[in-house]
Design an enzyme around this catalytic site. Sequence first.
Site: not given
Length: 187
Positions: A138, A157
Amino acid sequence: DPKGYRRIDAVTEQASGGSLDWERVRLRLLIISALVVALDQLTKLLVSANLAPTDQVAVLPGFLDLVLVRNYGAAFGLLAGQTGLIIGISIAGLIVIFLFLRYVPPANNLGTVSFALIVGGTLGNLIDRIRPPHYVTDFIRVHLHPSFSWPTFNVADAAITVGVFALVYYLYKSGVFQRDHGQEQKP
């Protein structure tokens, strides 16, 4: 066809002015999903090669930063260390989506794009979880200093989130959420 599938097909065809050719739908799903996976994997590779876990690059100071976070869990770090379970849930979700698409193909481009974003995002994160060392990279951090910081996320995401919202809107516009106000049949 079960009764519910015919209703969804009829409503979505009516809302869109007709249904899309299934071959074109599959091709669009494949292309969009592949683009999401490629963009996701490329951005994760670039961030991993250029940032250390302690680095923070302010893209929009006070709002958007690039950071490197190794997420061993699912969304928001839930189920950390449960890689096998998360992989199983991801694969099951993809199977459900493909079965749904098999029997109820999207009737318009919004439906196609929404499913493609969800599939591409799921595959992007699934690749990370399957490939050692089994974590998702991330790197996008949105915050309003110092009071609010959203959990760090990635392109996959974002694609899943946009895809889910687009899918809900698509289903809403297709009439799936409308109640049938016809007469009830009693046994």
